[in-house]
Every structure is written in structure tokens, then in C-alpha cells.
Design a protein around this motif. Structure first.
Motif, PDB file in Angstrom:
ATOM      1  N   GLY A   1       0.789  -1.220   0.000  1.00  0.00           N
ATOM      2  CA  GLY A   1       0.000   0.000   0.000  1.00  0.00           C
ATOM      3  C   GLY A   1       0.818   1.264   0.000  1.00  0.00           C
TER       4      GLY A   1
ATOM      5  N   ALA B   1       3.258   4.303  -1.251  1.00  0.00           N
ATOM      6  CA  ALA B   1       3.511   4.970  -2.519  1.00  0.00           C
ATOM      7  C   ALA B   1       4.937   4.714  -2.963  1.00  0.00           C
ATOM      8  CB  ALA B   1       3.270   6.474  -2.370  1.00  0.00           C
TER       9      ALA B   1
ATOM     10  N   GLU C   1      -2.260   0.572  -7.166  1.00  0.00           N
ATOM     11  CA  GLU C   1      -0.818   0.784  -7.292  1.00  0.00           C
ATOM     12  C   GLU C   1      -0.516   1.941  -8.238  1.00  0.00           C
ATOM     13  OE1 GLU C   1       0.237  -3.060  -8.625  1.00  0.00           O
ATOM     14  OE2 GLU C   1       0.357  -3.940  -6.621  1.00  0.00           O
TER      15      GLU C   1
ATOM     16  N   GLU D   1      -2.553   4.379  -9.033  1.00  0.00           N
ATOM     17  CA  GLU D   1      -3.046   5.621  -8.431  1.00  0.00           C
ATOM     18  C   GLU D   1      -2.035   6.175  -7.424  1.00  0.00           C
ATOM     19  OE1 GLU D   1      -7.050   7.390  -6.218  1.00  0.00           O
ATOM     20  OE2 GLU D   1      -7.002   5.320  -6.951  1.00  0.00           O
ATOM     21  N   ARG D   2      -1.416   5.288  -6.650  1.00  0.00           N
ATOM     22  CA  ARG D   2      -0.433   5.752  -5.668  1.00  0.00           C
ATOM     23  C   ARG D   2       0.820   6.300  -6.340  1.00  0.00           C
ATOM     24  NH1 ARG D   2      -2.596   1.288  -2.852  1.00  0.00           N
ATOM     25  NH2 ARG D   2      -1.038  -0.150  -3.701  1.00  0.00           N
TER      26      ARG D   2
ATOM     27  N   GLY E   1       1.729  10.089  -5.805  1.00  0.00           N
ATOM     28  CA  GLY E   1       2.831  10.219  -4.866  1.00  0.00           C
ATOM     29  C   GLY E   1       4.113  10.794  -5.410  1.00  0.00           C
TER      30      GLY E   1
END
Length: 299
Positions: free
Chosen positions: A4, A6, A26, A28-29, A33
Motif C-alpha cells: 500500500g 507509494a 498501485e 493511483e499511488r 505520490g
């Protein structure tokens, strides 16, 4: 990638994922990030991730190059300038049969260039409004920042998809350049089995479009009817570029006759015929932010 946390790459400016397998969360992070990330390109990615959600304070450009997902959602991307969709159907078996890729635009106040939107393959949603044929576009369901719009159109077929083109145009009232890619379809314009365009009574056609580029032109009557409608409706139109499809079987006399017909209604609009291009458009060109028009491969 897994877990989870970033992935922090402080110098990352461009992310190209080719034939990759990455899950929705993944990706999206990674996008959210990395504060210098400007461009995300998916090349030949097929259904993984199923959804792409964009939350980024730095992202300028996202490209789907022969890639499909069930949904692209622009959730919060205040600097996003362009969304490039170089794809057509959903060939990977994702979603149900006949489904379309959903394009949701919620927060993209800087979005300047969008396309190629194809009503057969894309479902457009702006804010909470899904754009549908027969449903009037509400004032909030517009993206006034878009200046360059590209559509992929199958002319000459009486269908919901062809009528959806008008709904798409209504959503972008300030377009200056319109690109139209002709999807090959042999049509016979006889008033019975094709769409009669009429005048395009759409705000962007009347008030803001100055340049139209039509790619893959085959000199079919239904395509000529579209250009006539643009000429009749456009008050500020200046130029129309007709890029012929390669290996068309149309006589020079027929082309000259059609051009004479269009010229008689041009009201000073410059009409230019160009030879078919040789597939030189690349995702590097489309994502090159120094190019003012990502769909312009005239030069």
C-alpha cells in the motif's frame, strides 16, 4: 508492484507502461505520490488496470496508446492539459460485450486537448452527467477549457453513435480546432439509410471553431455532407484541411466536382487537400507538450 505504500521517485517526470500488469490502486499511488510526474503513457496495456483514477497536482498529460481500460476518471488534476486516446474497441474481453470505455471528467480545469473520442467505444461523463443521445446537455456538463477536440466518426450510418457526435460537440463550447478521423464505412447517400446532417447548430461550430482537419477522407457523399454542414454553420471558420485516405478510388473529375460544390459554400474559408499520411503519429509526438496540437501531424 505490491503493498500500500507509494512508490517515491522524486525525479520521475514521465512514466511509460508498456504491456505491463499494474493494479488500479498501485498506479493511483504512483501518480499521486510523485510530485514532478508530468506524463503517464499506457502502451498496449489490455484491461489491467481495469480503472485509472487520476489524482495529481503535477500531471500534464495522459496517453492511452492501443490500450483500453473500463474507466478513466479524472478525479483531481488541476494541471492536466491533454488526454490522448489512440484506441478503438475493447478487444481484451474486459467488461461485458458491447461495453464502452467510460471517460469521466470531474476536475480538470486546465484540460486543453482531448481525443480521439469515438461514440462507438467511449462513454463520456462530465461531472455527474452522462452524455447521451436524446438528453439535453445541462450547463454544468461542459468543459470550456478544451481548445482542441479530436473525434473518430463513422459517417453515413443511422445510429445512436453517429448522433452522439453532436452531443460531444455541445460539451466543448470553446473548441478552436476540430480533428475528425473517418472510420472506414462504405456508404451510399440516398436519403434512406444514411444520416442527413443538416446545419450543425452547435455553439462551438457557430462561434469558436476556426480550423477543421478531416483525416482519412474518401470523398463519400456522407463525408461531403458533413463538411457542408460545418461550412453552413461555422461563422468564424477559416481553414479546412482534407487529408485523403490512401489508395482511394475516386476520379480527379469527381474530386474537382466535390471541391467546387464545397467552395461555392465556403464563404472565404480556405479548403486544402493533402495526401494521406503514412502513420507517422506516435505516442512520443502526442505527449510532447511543446507541440501545441497533439493531433497535428501535418508538419
Amino acid at each position: 508492484m505490491s503493498g500500500g505504500a507509494a512508490v517515491l521517485l522524486p525525479r520521475l517526470r514521465e512514466l511509460v507502461l508498456s504491456r505491463s500488469v499494474i493494479q488500479e490502486g498501485e498506479l493511483e499511488r504512483v501518480v499521486a505520490g510523485n510530485p514532478r510526474l508530468r506524463t503517464v503513457v499506457l502502451v498496449m496495456n489490455c484491461g489491467v488496470p481495469e480503472r485509472v483514477r487520476l489524482r495529481s497536482g503535477s500531471l500534464w498529460c495522459v496517453v492511452f496508446w492501443q490500450s483500453v481500460v473500463e474507466e478513466l476518471a479524472v478525479v483531481s488534476a488541476p494541471l492536466l492539459e491533454r488526454i490522448i486516446l489512440q484506441t478503438s474497441a475493447l478487444p481484451c474481453g474486459i467488461g461485458r460485450e458491447g461495453s464502452r470505455m467510460r471517460i469521466k471528467i470531474t476536475a480538470a480545469s486546465a484540460l486543453r486537448a482531448l481525443g480521439y473520442l469515438n461514440p462507438n467505444h467511449h462513454q463520456l461523463q462530465i461531472g455527474d452527467t452522462v452524455i447521451k443521445v436524446g438528453k439535453q446537455v445541462v450547463p454544468d456538463a461542459v468543459v470550456p477549457s478544451v481548445k482542441v477536440l479530436a473525434l473518430s466518426v463513422q459517417f453515413g450510418v443511422r445510429s445512436e453513435a453517429s448522433r452522439a457526435v453532436f452531443r460531444f460537440l455541445e460539451c466543448f463550447p470553446n473548441i478552436e480546432t476540430l480533428h475528425v478521423l473517418v472510420v472506414e464505412w462504405r456508404c451510399t447517400y440516398n436519403g434512406g439509410n444514411t444520416d442527413t446532417i443538416g446545419t450543425l447548430d452547435v455553439e462551438c461550430v457557430k462561434e469558436s471553431i476556426t480550423k477543421v482537419v478531416i483525416h482519412g477522407f474518401r470523398w463519400e457523399n456522407c463525408e461531403i455532407e458533413f463538411l457542408k454542414a460545418i461550412l453552413e454553420g461555422g461563422k468564424v471558420l477559416q481553414k479546412i484541411y482534407i487529408i485523403q485516405a490512401k489508395n482511394i478510388s475516386v476520379s480527379e473529375g469527381d474530386i474537382n466536382g466535390s471541391m467546387s460544390l464545397l467552395a461555392s459554400q465556403s464563404k472565404g474559408v480556405a479548403l486544402m487537400i493533402l495526401a494521406g499520411q503514412n502513420g507517422i503519429w506516435t505516442y512520443e509526438m502526442a505527449s510532447d507538450l511543446s507541440r501545441n496540437d497533439p493531433f497535428d501531424f501535418l508538419g
